[in-house]
Every structure is written in C-alpha cells, then in structure tokens.
Design an enzyme around this catalytic site. Structure first.
Site, PDB file in Angstrom:
ATOM      1  N   ASP A 173      -0.385  -6.054   0.836  1.00 43.72           N
ATOM      2  CA  ASP A 173       0.325  -5.017   0.091  1.00 43.72           C
ATOM      3  C   ASP A 173       1.402  -5.640  -0.803  1.00 43.72           C
ATOM      4  OD1 ASP A 173       1.069  -2.469  -0.672  1.00 43.72           O
ATOM      5  OD2 ASP A 173       1.491  -1.753   1.352  1.00 43.72           O
TER       6      ASP A 173
ATOM      7  N   ASP B  50      -2.331   5.347  -3.125  1.00 49.17           N
ATOM      8  CA  ASP B  50      -1.642   5.917  -1.966  1.00 49.17           C
ATOM      9  C   ASP B  50      -1.870   7.417  -1.888  1.00 49.17           C
ATOM     10  OD1 ASP B  50      -0.671   3.740  -0.720  1.00 49.17           O
ATOM     11  OD2 ASP B  50       1.372   3.877  -1.488  1.00 49.17           O
TER      12      ASP B  50
HETATM   13  C1  DGJ Z   1       1.962   1.143   0.692  1.00 47.06           C
HETATM   14  C2  DGJ Z   1       0.494   1.197   0.969  1.00 47.06           C
HETATM   15  O1  DGJ Z   1      -0.214   1.574  -0.144  1.00 47.06           O
HETATM   16  C3  DGJ Z   1       0.265   2.124   2.144  1.00 47.06           C
HETATM   17  O2  DGJ Z   1      -1.097   2.298   2.371  1.00 47.06           O
HETATM   18  C4  DGJ Z   1       0.941   1.541   3.339  1.00 47.06           C
HETATM   19  O3  DGJ Z   1       0.353   0.330   3.678  1.00 47.06           O
HETATM   20  C5  DGJ Z   1       2.429   1.367   3.045  1.00 47.06           C
HETATM   21  N1  DGJ Z   1       2.651   0.622   1.844  1.00 47.06           N
HETATM   22  C6  DGJ Z   1       3.102   0.667   4.204  1.00 47.06           C
HETATM   23  O4  DGJ Z   1       4.415   0.378   3.925  1.00 47.06           O
END
Ligand code: DGJ
Length: 743
Positions: free
Chosen positions: A480, A550
C-alpha cells in the site's frame, strides 16, 4: 523482419501485424516521423511532407536563404528538442554548461537487433517471442556532443511498439536535463479526440473524451505516484471511433511516478504527443560520459476501435508486463479483513474469520493494516515492521500457522514507503523521512514518506520484508501507499542534485520490489495506493494485480472498472465483495450484484464473515464455485465492453479466444417501470457456429420475467448482428449473467 532499414531512402520502417511506424533521415540529418497507423507497404511516406513558409517559423542555418518552408517548427519529428526552432511542446530540454537551453539533434547511427531491449532498474515490456526486434537510433547534437539513443521494441503480433531513450552527455562540460520525455510522436493530418482517465480517491479512472483543440491538453502527476487523479494512459482517436470501429492510438507509460502526457494541436492542425517523466520535479545533472535512461512508453494502434486497442493492451499487460508464476497460475480467492474489522482485531478474531472463510471456499486470508508496531489507528506505527505480538496474541509465525491450519494461505499488508512521526523508525532516523530542512512537512493521513532514494532506506525495507515473508511463510503481500508526496527533498542529495529526488525515489521503490520478486518468485504482491492511486504498467511489472479502488460499492465500481478496462485487464484489477450498506457510499446492493462486479476482477471478499446470514453464506459458496467454473473466461477471456455504465445498464462480455463460449454480465443502475429492452451485440464468437444463450441462475439470483428463461439458439453471426436481449431489471442494481455456449 519487422524492422526494415532502407539505406537508399534513409527510412526506418517498423511493421507489426496490422500497423506500420516509419521515420526518415532528411537531407539535414533531422529524424522525421513520417507515419504511424494501419499497416502500409513500406513506401517512403515522407513524400506526404510538404514545405511551406509558415511565417514566424524560422529556418535552420543553411536552409533559410533557399527554403523558407523548411522549419523545425512544423516538420513532423521523431524526438523533438526545445530551443532550436521548434516552438511546440518538446521531448528534450537541456541546460547546457553555458546556461543556454537549445539542443538540435541530428542522425548519427542505427542498428537492428533480435529480441526486445530491457531497461536495467526500470520496469519494461518483456518477451521471448522469436519475432520481437529492437531498433536503436542514435542522434547527436553537433554543437555539444549530447547523444540520444532512441530505443524501439516491436512486438508484431500484439501491434505494440515500445519506446524509451538513453541520453548521454557526450560533451566535455556538465549539462542538466530539464525535461527528458520517453517519446514524442507527430501526426501531420489527422484530427483527434483525446480520451483520458481522471479521478480522485475512491473514484478513479473516469472515462473522458473530448475533441483535441488548438493548444496543449495534458494530464499528469506531481504527487510522487502516478495518482488517482490522472492515469498514465491516454488514447488519441478518430472523432468517429467507437468500441468496434475507427482508428485509435493508445499510449501507456510504464512508470509509477510523476508523469506528463501532453497533446498539442499546432498552428496548422498537426498533432504532437509527448509522454515522459513530469519535468516540474525533474532536473538531472549529467557529467561528461554519464547517461540517463527514460522509462518506457507503450504504443498500440487499432483500426477497429477501442475494443481491439484494449484487448491488445490486456494481453500485453498479462503476458509481457506481469512476470513470474502468477502470470498463468490461478490467483486465490481471498478474504481481506480491512472492511471487516479495520484496526479492531485480535489474533483469535482473525483465526475465527479465517475458519469461516475456509468454510465458504475462500483460499487466502489477508491481514490488512494494524498488525505491527503501535498501530491501532492511523496516527502511529508506520515504519515499525515488527509484529505486535500483544495484539496478535502470539508471534506472527504462530498466527500464520493457525491460519494455515484452517486451510487458507496467509498474506500480509505493508505500507513500506510510509513512516509515522510516532514510530521507533522515525525516532531513530528522522532524516529518513522526506522533508525540507527548516520547513514543517505536510502530513497526509498523519504520515510522512520514507526517502526511498536512499540505499540504506531501501535496504532496511528489503531486510524487513524478506524476514517477515520468511517468518510467516507469506504467499501474498498487499503493498500500500497512502499519500501523495510533497516537500520533496532528500537529506542524502546535495543542492545541485535535488532535482533527481522524485525519479530516484521510484528507482529505489523498484529496487525493493525487484529484490522481493527475485528472492520470493512465488510471492503474489498486490499493489495498492489508497486503492487505485498507482495503477500503472510500472507497478504491474512487480505486482500482477492492484487494488482497483478503496470504493468497494458495486455500482461505483461499474464506472471505475469500466474506465480501468480501457488500459488494463480484469486479471490486474483487485475487486472484492464487501458488506452493505457500503462503507464508502452507504448504498445497499444485492449480494449477487456485488459478486458479478467483483468477478470482473481478481475476485475476493472484504467483510466479517461472522456478520453473514446462513443465506448469504450459501450464496457466497455458490459464487466462489461459479468464479472457479468460469475462471479462465473471466481472467483470460477476450474482454468486450458492450454498453457503458452511463447508459444505465452496464454490459460486458468475456469470450473464449477460440470462440467456444462467452459470459455476458449486465448490471442495471436503476429499475424502470415498463422499460424498453436492452439489446447487445455479442462479439468474439465464430460466425458460422451455433450457440445457446442461457441465463445463469444461482442461489440469490432473482427470477426474471419467465420469457427470459427460455434458451435462445442462434449462430455467432446472428448474435453479432441481431444481438440478444438482456432481461429487464426487477429491482435497482439488478445483475444478470448469461452464458453463451457453442452447440
Ligand atoms: C488503504 C487501502 O486501499 C485499504 O484497502 C486498506 O489497506 C487501508 N489503506 C489500510 O490502511
């Protein structure tokens, strides 16, 4: 031979199966671009270049007195330079040792070699196809000795041409590259629409099409990542182009950082495209003898509309960008705990989730954010990649063992590039964070960014990632990156070299990813940047799938995945079924709809299985079984966009490359009373073969009007020309899947 050098006409002609790309050295040694488009017979197309005096377009010395029509300002050129008479957007801008900024490249040499070139330290298209070839053309600035080697990779079957450039200071004094694009490309006569994919966090890659106007239209990023805001992929197309017809050119940047893609319609209606690293954050000093290699750009051209263009890019991405066993190996159906628990979990809860997930048919458990350091919210802990054994109730190795005992493989979330101020890592190495001395840095999600341009930072991450992968026997990592970068500065670079920071950061990131890939070739890495903030061919070289957004709402995902599909295949798009009401939009959609949409990506779930009803559970078991049944079609089938989400009923099709079957998915945004029928024309079938169309019915699917339950049997030609009808919606967000099989 796909590359032909004609020493008499001084042309270089690159042929793919259906396209031709041509350049020519003219009498002044300027490398002209003469053609890119549908395949020609290889004739010298510079005959279509005419020289007219355009007034304020000057002439190179030696031409001016006799030929006022010869001007670099209007000639179609292969690698345009700033400052020497071309006033359009240009690919190369060099600050010379004397402070001047002109550069004027002339042809020096050319060579063809078998196979496709590689770019050390950078992601690039790879192939072992026997017909792949490389053309290298060397240009030189006679006044300074600056040398540019243009690299062309030709993948004939996919109609793909790749480009990159290696720039060397062949002079005796230092220079600074202020702009070093990967390509510039000129068209003399065509009129284009400009198609780009803009967005924001939780709403990435929205399709936008507009006529290319006089002036410069551009997309780009100065955020350190390629960004949610503009994807580094664009299309120039005939204004009449559709999904199935018309000339289209796709340009995709194989890079995950700051980029600029510009298109200019000039004074006489010619078009120039320039693509490369964004110059705003770039200044690369070159001592005599030093070189700079640009990232790669992929070009593809389709004479049959967007659909074929996309399918070429899908195959290219799947087979020639992605690497390692996961290119052909089945990706596991996963359960990610993020939306199920967020930071609020303990080891026992995770094991319980894994047990329930195993009972549903899930194959991989992914533990997301919050398992390390002091990390119960997003204020602290990033950088401390040591398991929080207190929270987990055991060591990471033990947790992994308990999860594996449920029958699931185990994967872990990391955000390697980030650091929290409240972390042991930051306390020990404050200079490892990106910030400008004397200036308070921007925080974003309460975090700073690690200076990945520094080798010691890369080494720290390599050590931690490898140790944890080993310790926990990870089969999967979610990588991430949750902020844009600003306050760019590296404590390890002197003032003259700060302009290298952004690109060196990317080279550092790629080094860490490459090391991980080399040490653990079987490890599946899923890219992520707050969802799809770094969704590009650069990342896909290391991470064959990327969390698409997201936003896990199935209806919003229709648009996001639709836009993404123009440049990237389903196998690259991380897509999960999440709980309702959806956490990003509050929308309540049927479980069946959520599954149909997630099946257009790398299928998984992101919820707490404990909150599912028995009916939900049995529906999910059936969904996972269906995903397995149609896996090859869904992940490797030829993808057709039949109707855009904007029509209210989004329809897409995946067809077996041999035309034996197809799966059509339709999702309505709303239900309408007494609605007109939705007809779609099916593609990719064998015209003379007969097919049966059957509505798939599973647990949880609604009953359509009985009329739509009778199977339809038609030939591939009839299904393509007359088409078939999608059952009308019986409620909002209705999804249907129709299976087409050869009789
Ligand atoms: C952003 C990601 O896109 C989410 O899926 C998740 O992993 C969060 N970060 C966790 O902080």
């Amino acid at each position: 031979m796909s590359i032909i050098i004609d020493h008499t006409a001084h042309t270089f002609t690159l042929h793919t199966a259906h396209t031709t790309y041509q350049m020519k050295v003219d009498e002044l040694g300027v490398l002209l671009h003469t053609y890119y488009g549908p395949r020609t017979d290889g004739g010298d197309l510079s005959q279509l270049i005419y020289h007219f005096d355009r007034g304020f377009s000057g002439n190179p010395y030696g031409k001016g007195k006799t030929e006022k029509g010869y001007s670099l300002d209007v000639l179609p050129q292969e690698y345009s330079c700033f400052g020497a008479g071309d006033y359009r957007i240009t690919a190369l801008r060099v600050r010379q040792a004397d402070g001047s900024r002109a550069c004027d490249l002339r042809f020096a040499d050319a060579a063809v070699s078998r196979g496709k070139y590689a770019l050390p330290g950078l992601p690039a298209v790879h192939t072992d196809a026997p017909d792949a070839e490389t053309l290298t053309i060397t240009l030189r600035d006679p006044a300074t000795g600056l040398e540019v080697v243009l690299l062309y990779g030709v993948l004939p079957e996919l109609d793909v041409i790749t480009r990159a450039a290696v720039i060397t200071n062949g002079g005796t004094a230092p220079v600074v590259l202020e702009k070093a694009a990967s390509l510039s490309l000129d068209w003399q006569y065509d009129t284009f629409d400009w198609v780009t994919f803009h967005g924001r966090h939780t709403m990435e890659r929205n399709f936008q099409r507009m006529p290319l106007q006089h002036g410069v239209q551009s997309i780009g990023s100065v955020r350190g990542t390629s960004s949610h805001h503009y994807n580094p992929f664009a299309i120039l197309c005939d204004p009449a182009a559709t999904e199935t017809s018309g000339l289209c050119y796709g340009v995709s940047f194989v890079y995950s950082g700051e980029f600029l893609m510009e298109a200019e319609k000039d004074q006489i209606g010619q078009t120039r495209l320039v693509c490369g690293i964004h110059p705003d954050d770039f200044a690369w000093p070159l001592e005599p003898g030093e070189s700079f290699t640009t990232p790669e750009t992929v070009l593809t051209c389709s004479g049959e509309g967007f659909g074929l263009l996309s399918r070429h890019l899908h195959t290219l991405t799947r087979e020639h960008i992605c690497r390692g066993p996961w290119v052909h190996k089945r990706r596991p159906v996963l359960l990610n705990n993020w939306e199920g628990t967020y930071f609020g979990f303990a080891g026992d809860k995770l094991v319980a989730m894994a047990k329930q997930a195993a009972d549903l048919g899930v194959e991989l458990f992914v533990l997301d954010d919050g398992w390390f350091g002091k990390r119960d919210d997003d204020n602290s802990g990033l950088g401390d990649w040591f398991p929080n054994e207190k929270k987990l109730g055991c060591s990471l190795g033990e947790l992994a063992r308990r999860i594996r005992q449920t029958g699931l493989a185990f994967g872990l979330w990391f955000e390697p590039e980030a650091v929290s101020e409240d972390s042991d890592l930051y306390r020990a190495h404050p200079d490892w964070a990106v910030q400008i001395p004397g200036r308070r840095p921007n925080l974003s999600r309460n975090q700073l960014v690690l200076d990945l341009s520094r080798t010691e930072v890369q080494d720290y991450l390599i050590e931690r990632l490898c140790a944890l992968t080993q310790e926990a026997g990870l089969t999967y990592i979610k990588w991430d990156m949750n902020r844009s970068i600003c306050d760019k500065y590296s404590a390890a670079l002197d003032a003259a070299h700060q302009g290298q920071f952004s690109h060196k950061f990317l080279l550092g990131l790629y080094r860490v990813l490459e090391t991980l890939h080399q040490r653990f070739p079987d490890l599946l890495i899923e890219g992520c940047s707050g969802g799809g903030g770094r969704f590009d061919l650069g990342m896909l070289y290391y991470t064959p799938q990327i969390w698409c957004s997201d936003n896990s709402d199935a209806v919003a995902r229709l648009d996001i995945q639709y836009g993404t599909s123009f440049g990237y295949p389903c196998s690259a798009m991380g897509a999960h079924v999440s709980a309702v009401p959806n956490h990003q939009t509050g929308r309540v959609t049927p479980l069946e709809t959520r599954a149909c949409v997630a099946m257009a990506g790398t299928f998984g779930y992101e919820l707490d299985p404990d909150k599912l009803t028995e009916t939900d559970k049995s529906e999910i078991r059936a969904q996972i079984a269906r995903f397995h049944q149609y896996y090859d079609l869904l992940q490797y089938g030829d993808y057709y966009r039949l109707r855009a989400p904007v029509t209210g009923c989004s329809v897409w099709e995946v067809a077996a490359p041999d035309g034996s079957e197809a799966l059509v998915t339709a999702v309505y945004k709303t239900v309408e009373a007494n609605a007109g029928l939705v007809r779609v024309q099916i593609q990719g079938l064998t015209p003379d073969a007969r097919y049966t169309v059957t509505l798939l019915q599973h647990e949880g699917t609604d009953q359509p009007h009985p009329e739509f339950l009778r199977p339809v049997t038609l030939t591939g030609r009839e299904l393509a020309l007359a088409g078939m009808v999608v059952p009308p919606a019986r409620r909002d967000y209705q999804a249907w899947q129709l299976h087409i099989t050869r009789c």
